[in-house]
Design a protein around this motif. Structure first.
Motif, PDB file in Angstrom:
ATOM      1  N   ALA A   5       0.825  -1.212   0.000  1.00  0.00           N
ATOM      2  CA  ALA A   5       0.000   0.000   0.000  1.00  0.00           C
ATOM      3  C   ALA A   5       0.861   1.265   0.000  1.00  0.00           C
ATOM      4  CB  ALA A   5      -0.928  -0.005   1.217  1.00  0.00           C
ATOM      5  N   VAL A   6       1.888   1.296   0.852  1.00  0.00           N
ATOM      6  CA  VAL A   6       2.743   2.477   0.928  1.00  0.00           C
ATOM      7  C   VAL A   6       3.582   2.614  -0.343  1.00  0.00           C
ATOM      8  CG1 VAL A   6       4.614   3.547   2.252  1.00  0.00           C
ATOM      9  CG2 VAL A   6       2.773   2.411   3.431  1.00  0.00           C
ATOM     10  N   GLY A   7       4.008   1.496  -0.909  1.00  0.00           N
ATOM     11  CA  GLY A   7       4.748   1.547  -2.173  1.00  0.00           C
ATOM     12  C   GLY A   7       3.893   2.068  -3.310  1.00  0.00           C
ATOM     13  N   LEU A   8       2.618   1.706  -3.305  1.00  0.00           N
ATOM     14  CA  LEU A   8       1.703   2.229  -4.323  1.00  0.00           C
ATOM     15  C   LEU A   8       1.525   3.734  -4.172  1.00  0.00           C
ATOM     16  CD1 LEU A   8      -0.260   1.616  -6.645  1.00  0.00           C
ATOM     17  CD2 LEU A   8      -2.021   1.305  -4.913  1.00  0.00           C
ATOM     18  N   ILE A   9       1.408   4.203  -2.942  1.00  0.00           N
ATOM     19  CA  ILE A   9       1.293   5.645  -2.702  1.00  0.00           C
ATOM     20  C   ILE A   9       2.556   6.359  -3.170  1.00  0.00           C
ATOM     21  CG2 ILE A   9       1.149   7.391  -0.869  1.00  0.00           C
ATOM     22  CD1 ILE A   9      -0.668   5.388   0.632  1.00  0.00           C
ATOM     23  N   ALA A  10       3.725   5.789  -2.861  1.00  0.00           N
ATOM     24  CA  ALA A  10       4.985   6.403  -3.285  1.00  0.00           C
ATOM     25  C   ALA A  10       5.111   6.424  -4.804  1.00  0.00           C
ATOM     26  CB  ALA A  10       6.168   5.643  -2.677  1.00  0.00           C
ATOM     27  N   THR A  11       4.669   5.368  -5.451  1.00  0.00           N
ATOM     28  CA  THR A  11       4.730   5.319  -6.913  1.00  0.00           C
ATOM     29  C   THR A  11       3.817   6.373  -7.532  1.00  0.00           C
ATOM     30  OG1 THR A  11       5.213   2.958  -6.796  1.00  0.00           O
ATOM     31  CG2 THR A  11       4.459   3.802  -8.903  1.00  0.00           C
ATOM     32  N   VAL A  12       2.629   6.525  -6.985  1.00  0.00           N
ATOM     33  CA  VAL A  12       1.696   7.533  -7.514  1.00  0.00           C
ATOM     34  C   VAL A  12       2.247   8.934  -7.293  1.00  0.00           C
ATOM     35  CG1 VAL A  12      -0.584   8.557  -7.157  1.00  0.00           C
ATOM     36  CG2 VAL A  12      -0.349   6.088  -7.365  1.00  0.00           C
ATOM     37  N   LEU A  13       2.761   9.213  -6.093  1.00  0.00           N
ATOM     38  CA  LEU A  13       3.326  10.538  -5.820  1.00  0.00           C
ATOM     39  C   LEU A  13       4.546  10.815  -6.695  1.00  0.00           C
ATOM     40  CD1 LEU A  13       3.043  10.777  -1.938  1.00  0.00           C
ATOM     41  CD2 LEU A  13       1.723  12.021  -3.643  1.00  0.00           C
ATOM     42  N   GLY A  14       5.406   9.824  -6.857  1.00  0.00           N
ATOM     43  CA  GLY A  14       6.572  10.003  -7.718  1.00  0.00           C
ATOM     44  C   GLY A  14       6.186  10.212  -9.168  1.00  0.00           C
ATOM     45  N   GLY A  15       5.172   9.486  -9.624  1.00  0.00           N
ATOM     46  CA  GLY A  15       4.706   9.662 -11.002  1.00  0.00           C
ATOM     47  C   GLY A  15       4.093  11.031 -11.223  1.00  0.00           C
ATOM     48  N   LEU A  16       3.314  11.524 -10.248  1.00  0.00           N
ATOM     49  CA  LEU A  16       2.738  12.860 -10.360  1.00  0.00           C
ATOM     50  C   LEU A  16       3.818  13.938 -10.362  1.00  0.00           C
ATOM     51  CD1 LEU A  16      -0.384  12.601  -8.024  1.00  0.00           C
ATOM     52  CD2 LEU A  16      -0.362  12.822 -10.511  1.00  0.00           C
ATOM     53  N   ALA A  17       4.818  13.768  -9.480  1.00  0.00           N
ATOM     54  CA  ALA A  17       5.908  14.747  -9.439  1.00  0.00           C
ATOM     55  C   ALA A  17       6.731  14.710 -10.725  1.00  0.00           C
ATOM     56  CB  ALA A  17       6.799  14.492  -8.226  1.00  0.00           C
ATOM     57  N   LEU A  18       6.928  13.521 -11.278  1.00  0.00           N
ATOM     58  CA  LEU A  18       7.680  13.408 -12.527  1.00  0.00           C
ATOM     59  C   LEU A  18       6.894  14.017 -13.678  1.00  0.00           C
ATOM     60  CD1 LEU A  18      10.366  12.265 -13.506  1.00  0.00           C
ATOM     61  CD2 LEU A  18       9.206  10.163 -14.060  1.00  0.00           C
ATOM     62  N   ALA A  19       5.591  13.831 -13.689  1.00  0.00           N
ATOM     63  CA  ALA A  19       4.763  14.455 -14.729  1.00  0.00           C
ATOM     64  C   ALA A  19       4.781  15.972 -14.605  1.00  0.00           C
ATOM     65  CB  ALA A  19       3.336  13.932 -14.629  1.00  0.00           C
ATOM     66  N   ARG A  20       4.820  16.470 -13.384  1.00  0.00           N
ATOM     67  CA  ARG A  20       4.887  17.922 -13.195  1.00  0.00           C
ATOM     68  C   ARG A  20       6.214  18.480 -13.694  1.00  0.00           C
ATOM     69  NH1 ARG A  20       3.903  20.642  -7.425  1.00  0.00           N
ATOM     70  NH2 ARG A  20       1.732  20.481  -8.057  1.00  0.00           N
ATOM     71  N   THR A  21       7.325  17.766 -13.452  1.00  0.00           N
ATOM     72  CA  THR A  21       8.608  18.275 -13.925  1.00  0.00           C
ATOM     73  C   THR A  21       8.692  18.248 -15.437  1.00  0.00           C
ATOM     74  OG1 THR A  21       9.681  16.117 -13.725  1.00  0.00           O
ATOM     75  CG2 THR A  21       9.829  17.583 -11.828  1.00  0.00           C
ATOM     76  N   ARG A  22       8.088  17.275 -16.069  1.00  0.00           N
ATOM     77  CA  ARG A  22       8.100  17.224 -17.537  1.00  0.00           C
ATOM     78  C   ARG A  22       7.207  18.305 -18.132  1.00  0.00           C
ATOM     79  NH1 ARG A  22       7.958  10.785 -18.842  1.00  0.00           N
ATOM     80  NH2 ARG A  22      10.019  10.367 -18.004  1.00  0.00           N
ATOM     81  N   ARG A  23       6.151  18.653 -17.436  1.00  0.00           N
ATOM     82  CA  ARG A  23       5.209  19.632 -17.942  1.00  0.00           C
ATOM     83  C   ARG A  23       5.798  21.041 -17.861  1.00  0.00           C
ATOM     84  NH1 ARG A  23      -0.184  19.146 -14.987  1.00  0.00           N
ATOM     85  NH2 ARG A  23       1.311  19.399 -13.334  1.00  0.00           N
ATOM     86  N   THR A  24       6.579  21.352 -16.821  1.00  0.00           N
ATOM     87  CA  THR A  24       7.091  22.704 -16.638  1.00  0.00           C
ATOM     88  C   THR A  24       8.346  22.976 -17.451  1.00  0.00           C
ATOM     89  OG1 THR A  24       8.344  22.027 -14.684  1.00  0.00           O
ATOM     90  CG2 THR A  24       6.121  22.897 -14.336  1.00  0.00           C
ATOM     91  N   VAL A  25       9.026  21.949 -17.898  1.00  0.00           N
ATOM     92  CA  VAL A  25      10.280  22.162 -18.639  1.00  0.00           C
ATOM     93  C   VAL A  25      10.001  22.493 -20.079  1.00  0.00           C
ATOM     94  CG1 VAL A  25      12.379  21.047 -19.440  1.00  0.00           C
ATOM     95  CG2 VAL A  25      11.604  20.744 -17.101  1.00  0.00           C
TER      96      VAL A  25
END
Length: 130
Positions: free
Chosen positions: A110-130
């Motif tokens: 469960a915690v790994g799934l939360i970390a994966t979702v948060l990491g994916g959202l943060a990675l999508a945000r960095t790709r969007r702003t660059v």
């Protein structure tokens, strides 16, 4: 005489069958399943914290980067935590509460799934702003 040997060996076979049954681990014993589940849960928790921080503060703490490092660390930590938790669940031979680490492995999933979702959202945000 052969029947007597057979009857004498029957209690030994029953005792061997009873001894071969899995035994619940003691409260203070750190079994391999418990250790693996604990490591996986801590790894997933680390990924969730790093993912949350990289989502809240997109600038990286090391230099003036774009925050991609934190997002990648959270994503990888979450995936590895889920993989180790899944391995513990797959290899556990008993249920929750027997000391094989199955409960901790579910928490790690469960915690790994939360970390994966948060990491994916943060990675999508960095790709969007660059």
């Amino acid at each position: 005489m052969y029947l007597r040997h057979l009857l004498a060996a029957a209690p030994l076979a029953a005792a061997a069958h009873v001894l071969a049954q899995p035994v619940a681990a003691s409260v203070y014993t750190m079994s391999a399943g418990r250790a693996g589940a604990s490591i996986a849960a801590l790894l997933g928790l680390t990924g969730a914290v790093v993912g949350g921080l990289s989502l809240a503060r997109p600038a990286s703490r090391i230099g003036t980067g774009s925050g991609r490092l934190g997002a990648t660390v959270a994503l990888v930590a979450g995936l590895v935590g889920m993989a180790v938790g899944g391995l513990v669940v797959a290899t556990s031979d008993s249920g929750i509460g027997t000391g094989n680490g199955r409960g901790g492995a579910y928490v790690a999933l469960a915690v790994g799934l939360i970390a994966t979702v948060l990491g994916g959202l943060a990675l999508a945000r960095t790709r969007r702003t660059v």
